[in-house]
Design a protein around this motif. Structure first.
Motif, short mmCIF file in Angstrom:
data_model
loop_
_atom_site.label_atom_id
_atom_site.label_comp_id
_atom_site.label_asym_id
_atom_site.label_seq_id
_atom_site.Cartn_x
_atom_site.Cartn_y
_atom_site.Cartn_z
N ALA A 1 0.99 -1.24 0.08
CA ALA A 1 -0.13 -0.21 0.02
C ALA A 1 0.98 1.30 0.11
O ALA A 1 0.50 2.25 -0.80
CB ALA A 1 -1.00 -0.09 1.18
N ALA A 2 2.05 1.16 0.79
CA ALA A 2 2.90 2.29 0.85
C ALA A 2 3.60 2.75 -0.30
O ALA A 2 3.66 3.94 -1.12
CB ALA A 2 3.97 2.04 1.65
N GLU A 3 4.00 1.60 -1.26
CA GLU A 3 4.61 1.76 -2.56
C GLU A 3 3.39 2.37 -3.88
O GLU A 3 3.77 3.16 -4.58
CB GLU A 3 4.99 0.45 -2.99
N ALA A 4 2.26 1.78 -3.75
CA ALA A 4 0.98 2.44 -4.56
C ALA A 4 0.91 3.67 -3.91
O ALA A 4 0.38 4.57 -5.19
CB ALA A 4 -0.23 1.60 -4.23
N SER A 5 0.76 4.21 -2.82
CA SER A 5 0.56 5.49 -2.27
C SER A 5 1.44 6.50 -2.93
O SER A 5 1.36 7.56 -3.43
CB SER A 5 0.57 5.45 -0.74
N ALA A 6 3.01 6.26 -2.78
CA ALA A 6 3.97 7.08 -3.34
C ALA A 6 3.89 7.25 -4.80
O ALA A 6 3.82 8.24 -5.53
CB ALA A 6 5.37 6.11 -3.22
N TRP A 7 3.58 6.20 -5.73
CA TRP A 7 3.29 6.11 -7.18
C TRP A 7 2.02 6.95 -7.19
O TRP A 7 2.10 7.93 -8.29
CB TRP A 7 3.06 4.84 -7.64
N ALA A 8 1.08 6.97 -6.72
CA ALA A 8 -0.25 7.63 -6.87
C ALA A 8 0.21 9.18 -6.76
O ALA A 8 -0.29 10.03 -7.42
CB ALA A 8 -1.23 7.31 -5.81
N GLU A 9 0.91 9.39 -5.55
CA GLU A 9 1.37 10.90 -5.22
C GLU A 9 2.02 11.38 -6.49
O GLU A 9 1.83 12.58 -6.84
CB GLU A 9 2.01 10.88 -4.03
N VAL A 10 3.03 10.72 -6.98
CA VAL A 10 3.92 11.12 -8.09
C VAL A 10 2.96 11.41 -9.33
O VAL A 10 3.18 12.46 -10.04
CB VAL A 10 5.05 10.06 -8.49
N LEU A 11 2.02 10.50 -9.66
CA LEU A 11 1.26 10.64 -10.86
C LEU A 11 0.25 11.97 -10.59
O LEU A 11 -0.09 12.68 -11.58
CB LEU A 11 0.26 9.32 -11.23
N VAL A 12 -0.22 12.24 -9.57
CA VAL A 12 -1.03 13.16 -9.11
C VAL A 12 -0.34 14.58 -9.43
O VAL A 12 -0.58 15.81 -10.10
CB VAL A 12 -2.02 13.14 -7.88
N ARG A 13 0.88 14.55 -8.75
CA ARG A 13 1.82 15.62 -8.60
C ARG A 13 2.09 16.10 -10.15
O ARG A 13 2.39 17.41 -10.46
CB ARG A 13 2.90 15.52 -7.72
N ARG A 14 2.55 15.16 -10.62
CA ARG A 14 2.97 15.52 -12.05
C ARG A 14 1.69 15.60 -13.18
O ARG A 14 2.23 15.65 -14.49
CB ARG A 14 3.87 14.47 -12.51
#
Length: 90
Positions: free
Chosen positions: A25-38
């Motif tokens: 879940a932490a890895e998914a959260s990190a990727w989701a944050e990057v995708l939204v930020r970019r």
């Protein structure tokens, strides 16, 4: 190799990018944050049941993903699309 054929039941060739662990879940959260930020996704929110709600644009429908692995798969699809689109534009 030309003319080389894989025989059924022969050794499998693994992709160099094959995962050896289940996405967390932490890895998914990190990727989701990057995708939204970019700005590659409009929104990505984890649901209490482990699913993820994602939206590609503010007026786009909300998609339901079945957990961290689906988020990682989506991130890989977006990366692939971004890279191939960028390479075709050159």
């Amino acid at each position: 190799m030309p003319g080389h054929r894989l025989h059924p039941g022969g050794p499998a060739i693994r992709s160099p990018n094959s995962r050896t662990s289940v996405p967390t879940a932490a890895e998914a959260s990190a990727w989701a944050e990057v995708l939204v930020r970019r700005r590659l996704l409009h929104a990505a929110v984890p649901a209490p049941n482990g699913q993820w709600l994602v939206q590609s644009a503010s007026e786009a429908p909300v998609r339901v993903l079945d957990g961290p692995a689906a988020v990682i798969d989506l991130a890989a699809q977006i990366q692939h699309h971004t890279r191939t689109t960028r390479n075709h534009a050159r």
